[in-house]
Motif scaffolding. Structure first.
Motif, PDB file in Angstrom:
ATOM      1  N   VAL A   1       0.852  -1.196   0.000  1.00  0.00           N
ATOM      2  CA  VAL A   1       0.000   0.000   0.000  1.00  0.00           C
ATOM      3  C   VAL A   1       0.882   1.238   0.000  1.00  0.00           C
ATOM      4  O   VAL A   1       1.825   1.318   0.794  1.00  0.00           O
ATOM      5  N   PHE A   2       0.595   2.162  -0.884  1.00  0.00           N
ATOM      6  CA  PHE A   2       1.314   3.435  -0.836  1.00  0.00           C
ATOM      7  C   PHE A   2       0.412   4.568  -1.313  1.00  0.00           C
ATOM      8  O   PHE A   2      -0.609   4.342  -1.955  1.00  0.00           O
ATOM      9  N   ARG A   3       0.793   5.782  -0.969  1.00  0.00           N
ATOM     10  CA  ARG A   3       0.027   6.965  -1.340  1.00  0.00           C
ATOM     11  C   ARG A   3       0.664   7.561  -2.579  1.00  0.00           C
ATOM     12  O   ARG A   3       1.875   7.753  -2.610  1.00  0.00           O
ATOM     13  N   THR A   4      -0.119   7.833  -3.563  1.00  0.00           N
ATOM     14  CA  THR A   4       0.458   8.351  -4.802  1.00  0.00           C
ATOM     15  C   THR A   4      -0.459   9.384  -5.444  1.00  0.00           C
ATOM     16  O   THR A   4      -1.660   9.395  -5.191  1.00  0.00           O
ATOM     17  N   ASP A   5       0.138  10.233  -6.286  1.00  0.00           N
ATOM     18  CA  ASP A   5      -0.650  11.241  -7.011  1.00  0.00           C
ATOM     19  C   ASP A   5      -0.540  11.027  -8.516  1.00  0.00           C
ATOM     20  O   ASP A   5      -0.492  11.972  -9.289  1.00  0.00           O
ATOM     21  N   ILE A   6      -0.489   9.749  -8.918  1.00  0.00           N
ATOM     22  CA  ILE A   6      -0.417   9.445 -10.362  1.00  0.00           C
ATOM     23  C   ILE A   6      -1.579  10.102 -11.089  1.00  0.00           C
ATOM     24  O   ILE A   6      -1.428  10.687 -12.156  1.00  0.00           O
ATOM     25  N   PHE A   7      -2.769  10.001 -10.484  1.00  0.00           N
ATOM     26  CA  PHE A   7      -3.961  10.590 -11.115  1.00  0.00           C
ATOM     27  C   PHE A   7      -4.272  11.950 -10.481  1.00  0.00           C
ATOM     28  O   PHE A   7      -5.391  12.210 -10.041  1.00  0.00           O
ATOM     29  N   THR A   8      -3.237  12.744 -10.376  1.00  0.00           N
ATOM     30  CA  THR A   8      -3.259  14.153  -9.920  1.00  0.00           C
ATOM     31  C   THR A   8      -3.629  14.363  -8.447  1.00  0.00           C
ATOM     32  O   THR A   8      -3.140  15.286  -7.827  1.00  0.00           O
ATOM     33  N   VAL A   9      -4.505  13.553  -7.879  1.00  0.00           N
ATOM     34  CA  VAL A   9      -4.803  13.736  -6.453  1.00  0.00           C
ATOM     35  C   VAL A   9      -4.180  12.570  -5.683  1.00  0.00           C
ATOM     36  O   VAL A   9      -4.080  11.454  -6.189  1.00  0.00           O
ATOM     37  N   TYR A  10      -3.787  12.880  -4.446  1.00  0.00           N
ATOM     38  CA  TYR A  10      -3.206  11.821  -3.633  1.00  0.00           C
ATOM     39  C   TYR A  10      -4.277  10.824  -3.208  1.00  0.00           C
ATOM     40  O   TYR A  10      -5.363  11.206  -2.766  1.00  0.00           O
ATOM     41  N   ARG A  11      -3.969   9.565  -3.317  1.00  0.00           N
ATOM     42  CA  ARG A  11      -4.877   8.513  -2.850  1.00  0.00           C
ATOM     43  C   ARG A  11      -4.064   7.258  -2.574  1.00  0.00           C
ATOM     44  O   ARG A  11      -2.922   7.124  -3.032  1.00  0.00           O
ATOM     45  N   LEU A  12      -4.674   6.357  -1.815  1.00  0.00           N
ATOM     46  CA  LEU A  12      -3.982   5.112  -1.480  1.00  0.00           C
ATOM     47  C   LEU A  12      -4.088   4.146  -2.643  1.00  0.00           C
ATOM     48  O   LEU A  12      -5.148   4.011  -3.254  1.00  0.00           O
ATOM     49  N   GLN A  13      -2.995   3.518  -2.939  1.00  0.00           N
ATOM     50  CA  GLN A  13      -2.990   2.525  -4.011  1.00  0.00           C
ATOM     51  C   GLN A  13      -2.662   1.156  -3.403  1.00  0.00           C
ATOM     52  O   GLN A  13      -1.620   0.979  -2.774  1.00  0.00           O
ATOM     53  N   ASN A  14      -3.565   0.198  -3.568  1.00  0.00           N
ATOM     54  CA  ASN A  14      -3.371  -1.159  -3.039  1.00  0.00           C
ATOM     55  C   ASN A  14      -2.905  -2.076  -4.153  1.00  0.00           C
ATOM     56  O   ASN A  14      -3.504  -2.110  -5.222  1.00  0.00           O
ATOM     57  N   ASN A  15      -1.846  -2.813  -3.890  1.00  0.00           N
ATOM     58  CA  ASN A  15      -1.295  -3.703  -4.909  1.00  0.00           C
ATOM     59  C   ASN A  15      -1.107  -5.083  -4.285  1.00  0.00           C
ATOM     60  O   ASN A  15      -0.207  -5.290  -3.483  1.00  0.00           O
ATOM     61  N   LEU A  16      -1.996  -5.969  -4.639  1.00  0.00           N
ATOM     62  CA  LEU A  16      -1.941  -7.320  -4.063  1.00  0.00           C
ATOM     63  C   LEU A  16      -1.013  -8.189  -4.896  1.00  0.00           C
ATOM     64  O   LEU A  16      -1.057  -8.151  -6.126  1.00  0.00           O
ATOM     65  N   GLN A  17      -0.182  -8.942  -4.191  1.00  0.00           N
ATOM     66  CA  GLN A  17       0.665  -9.870  -4.940  1.00  0.00           C
ATOM     67  C   GLN A  17       0.625 -11.253  -4.309  1.00  0.00           C
ATOM     68  O   GLN A  17       0.551 -11.415  -3.097  1.00  0.00           O
ATOM     69  N   ALA A  18       0.641 -12.262  -5.170  1.00  0.00           N
ATOM     70  CA  ALA A  18       0.691 -13.658  -4.731  1.00  0.00           C
ATOM     71  C   ALA A  18       1.909 -14.272  -5.403  1.00  0.00           C
ATOM     72  O   ALA A  18       2.069 -14.161  -6.621  1.00  0.00           O
ATOM     73  N   THR A  19       2.787 -14.868  -4.616  1.00  0.00           N
ATOM     74  CA  THR A  19       4.027 -15.396  -5.185  1.00  0.00           C
ATOM     75  C   THR A  19       4.328 -16.790  -4.679  1.00  0.00           C
ATOM     76  O   THR A  19       3.854 -17.221  -3.624  1.00  0.00           O
ATOM     77  N   LEU A  20       5.161 -17.455  -5.460  1.00  0.00           N
ATOM     78  CA  LEU A  20       5.660 -18.779  -5.117  1.00  0.00           C
ATOM     79  C   LEU A  20       7.178 -18.645  -5.090  1.00  0.00           C
ATOM     80  O   LEU A  20       7.768 -18.088  -6.014  1.00  0.00           O
ATOM     81  N   GLY A  21       7.813 -19.090  -4.026  1.00  0.00           N
ATOM     82  CA  GLY A  21       9.261 -18.886  -3.910  1.00  0.00           C
ATOM     83  C   GLY A  21       9.988 -20.109  -3.431  1.00  0.00           C
ATOM     84  O   GLY A  21       9.406 -21.037  -2.859  1.00  0.00           O
ATOM     85  N   LEU A  22      11.286 -20.077  -3.672  1.00  0.00           N
ATOM     86  CA  LEU A  22      12.163 -21.156  -3.234  1.00  0.00           C
ATOM     87  C   LEU A  22      13.350 -20.502  -2.557  1.00  0.00           C
ATOM     88  O   LEU A  22      13.889 -19.510  -3.063  1.00  0.00           O
ATOM     89  N   SER A  23      13.754 -21.008  -1.404  1.00  0.00           N
ATOM     90  CA  SER A  23      14.877 -20.378  -0.717  1.00  0.00           C
ATOM     91  C   SER A  23      15.728 -21.423  -0.004  1.00  0.00           C
ATOM     92  O   SER A  23      15.269 -22.532   0.279  1.00  0.00           O
ATOM     93  N   VAL A  24      16.956 -21.039   0.249  1.00  0.00           N
ATOM     94  CA  VAL A  24      17.889 -21.943   0.928  1.00  0.00           C
ATOM     95  C   VAL A  24      18.352 -21.309   2.240  1.00  0.00           C
ATOM     96  O   VAL A  24      18.520 -20.102   2.337  1.00  0.00           O
ATOM     97  N   TYR A  25      18.559 -22.172   3.233  1.00  0.00           N
ATOM     98  CA  TYR A  25      19.067 -21.724   4.529  1.00  0.00           C
ATOM     99  C   TYR A  25      20.591 -21.881   4.535  1.00  0.00           C
ATOM    100  O   TYR A  25      21.106 -22.860   4.002  1.00  0.00           O
ATOM    101  N   PHE A  26      21.260 -20.924   5.121  1.00  0.00           N
ATOM    102  CA  PHE A  26      22.713 -21.062   5.245  1.00  0.00           C
ATOM    103  C   PHE A  26      23.185 -20.371   6.498  1.00  0.00           C
ATOM    104  O   PHE A  26      22.417 -19.644   7.136  1.00  0.00           O
TER     105      PHE A  26
END
Lengths: 217, 251
Positions: free
Chosen positions: B226-251
């Protein structure tokens, strides 16, 4: 094994089920560690996770206790390294910051920080290096002062007529509090006054405050 | 001959009688002193304490004297150097998924994550991700009007988050395979670079981590940026949902 039994979990956490038990008099080999849990192998070749708390009640081959440093108040007073992350405000902009410090003595620390601020007028970065003096490191809440220097990289927002990125040197002085939480963790909050040595006739003073979560080693 | 045997017998009887006599006398003396002690105990407890504690304290003195040294122990003490136990508290991984950039469509997202597991419950996570925004409905329908340049469509972010493992447990695959797993909640702060501007962002979400081995983890993660932006001239909150699949290693 000097205790009646040692429980071995299937994973490094109390929520994972106990799958094996090592009896008194038997021995285990410690393979590696994940947070406060130790992967051990029994004489029968079975592997499992034992908690540091349970293992600290067992004995080494020479009869001495198995000791694990989980972090305590004594460690909060004297340690070598510390680091943490902060959120705060810098001249009205939102600040995100991270720091690392090396202890010269219990009182004196050399600190380095990297910060980013995000505001409506401009964004920018701050890179500082300085000294921190902790007055009463043995207190649970201990005050400190900081003094240092660094650079500021400013990126004015594109809505301004002629946005030019610039970098200026700065000096800062600050006061703050460190509050021990538990284990290796403490809260740290501070206020800084940054003197920006601009290319114009007058210097700029930017106030900064930040609070965050830190840990020591 | 007879007289010799008689003499021998008589001397044996005399010896027995004498010794018996002595034993009997000692016994008699001991029992009489005990009887006198008990009788005096009945009359006065302090006096009995004095008389009975006398021989006992003498016995204690005898036992407290050091016993003679028979064998001098010559044990060589084993000196053990404990090797440093390797710890794998760091986790480095990559993820790929989909992000719905508000008004700019759902696009593929890729990123890197570095975790530091502080305790069995808490972990720090630093992540960096990037995606390219698509076109808004207005751009698609208006025919050729572009609100953003290609460079401005690049969506990059970083987050510094704190995670909490809420449901540690085991995941069973089939009858024989059990893998340790945990559901975690995560939240933090960071920044998003998008539409030629960089803004402060807050991220929060939940994820599921499953470990086929002690050094490998598979992540399924859903977060909102979530961030506040004025892309469309007025400030408003922009919600960006993401779903990911990941692989990681422990060290």
């Amino acid at each position: 094994m000097a205790v009646p039994y040692l429980e071995l979990h299937t994973g490094p956490g109390r929520g994972y089920p106990v799958a094996q038990v090592v009896g008194r008099g038997e021995s285990v080999d410690v393979l590696y560690r994940h947070t406060d849990w130790f992967k051990v192998r029994t004489e029968r070749g079975i592997e499992g996770w034992a908690s540091a708390q349970d293992l600290s009640r067992t004995l080494l081959a020479d009869g001495s206790r198995f000791t694990v440093n989980l972090g305590d108040r004594a460690g909060f007073r004297s340690h070598t390294w510390e680091g943490g992350v902060f959120a705060g405000a810098y001249a009205g902009a939102t600040l995100i910051s991270a720091y690392a410090a090396l202890s010269v003595t219990d009182n004196l620390k050399i600190e380095a920080d990297a910060s980013q601020y995000l505001g409506n007028i401009s964004n920018g970065y701050l890179f500082d290096i300085g000294l921190a003096h902790v007055f009463m490191p043995e207190w649970r809440v201990s005050p400190f002062v900081t003094l240092g220097t660094g650079i500021e990289l400013v990126e004015p927002k594109a809505t301004l007529a002629q946005p030019i990125n610039r970098s200026d040197q700065l000096g800062y002085a600050g006061i703050g509090l460190r509050c021990y939480l538990t284990r290796r963790f403490f809260l740290r909050g501070e206020f800084r006054s940054n003197e920006i040595f601009t290319r114009t006739n007058t210097n700029e003073v930017d106030k900064e405050w930040r609070v965050g979560f830190a840990f020591f080693y | 001959m007879e007289s010799r045997i008689r003499l021998l017998l008589l001397s044996a009887v005399a010896l027995w009688a004498c010794s018996g006599c002595a034993v009997w006398h000692r016994l008699h003396r001991h029992s009489s002193s005990a009887a006198s002690a008990s009788s005096s105990a009945a009359s006065s407890s302090t006096a009995s304490g004095g008389t009975s504690s006398g021989p006992e304290s003498g016995g204690d003195d005898q036992s407290s004297s050091p016993p003679p040294v028979v064998v001098v122990p010559q044990v060589q003490r084993r000196t053990i150097t404990v090797p440093k136990i390797k710890s794998n508290n760091l986790e480095l991984g990559a993820y790929y998924g989909i992000i719905s950039i508000q008004d700019f469509g759902a696009q593929p997202v890729e990123g890197l994550r570095l975790d530091y597991h502080i305790t069995e419950d808490f972990f720090f996570e630093g992540s960096y991700g990037r995606a390219t925004a698509g076109e808004t409905s207005f751009e698609l329908l208006s025919g050729g009007i572009q609100l953003l340049s290609n460079a401005e469509r690049r969506f990059t972010y970083y987050n510094l988050s704190l995670g909490y493992n809420v449901l540690p447990g085991e995941t069973f695959i089939g009858h024989k395979l059990a893998m340790t797993s945990a559901l975690y909640l995560i939240g933090g702060i960071g920044s998003v670079q998008f539409a030629g501007d960089q803004n402060f962002a807050v991220n929060f979400g939940a994820g599921y981590r499953i470990l086929p081995t002690d050094w490998l983890a598979l992540h399924i993660d859903v977060q909102d940026l979530v961030f506040r932006t004025d892309i469309f001239t007025v400030y408003r909150l922009q919600n960006n949902l993401q779903a990911t699949l990941g692989l990681s290693v422990y060290f």
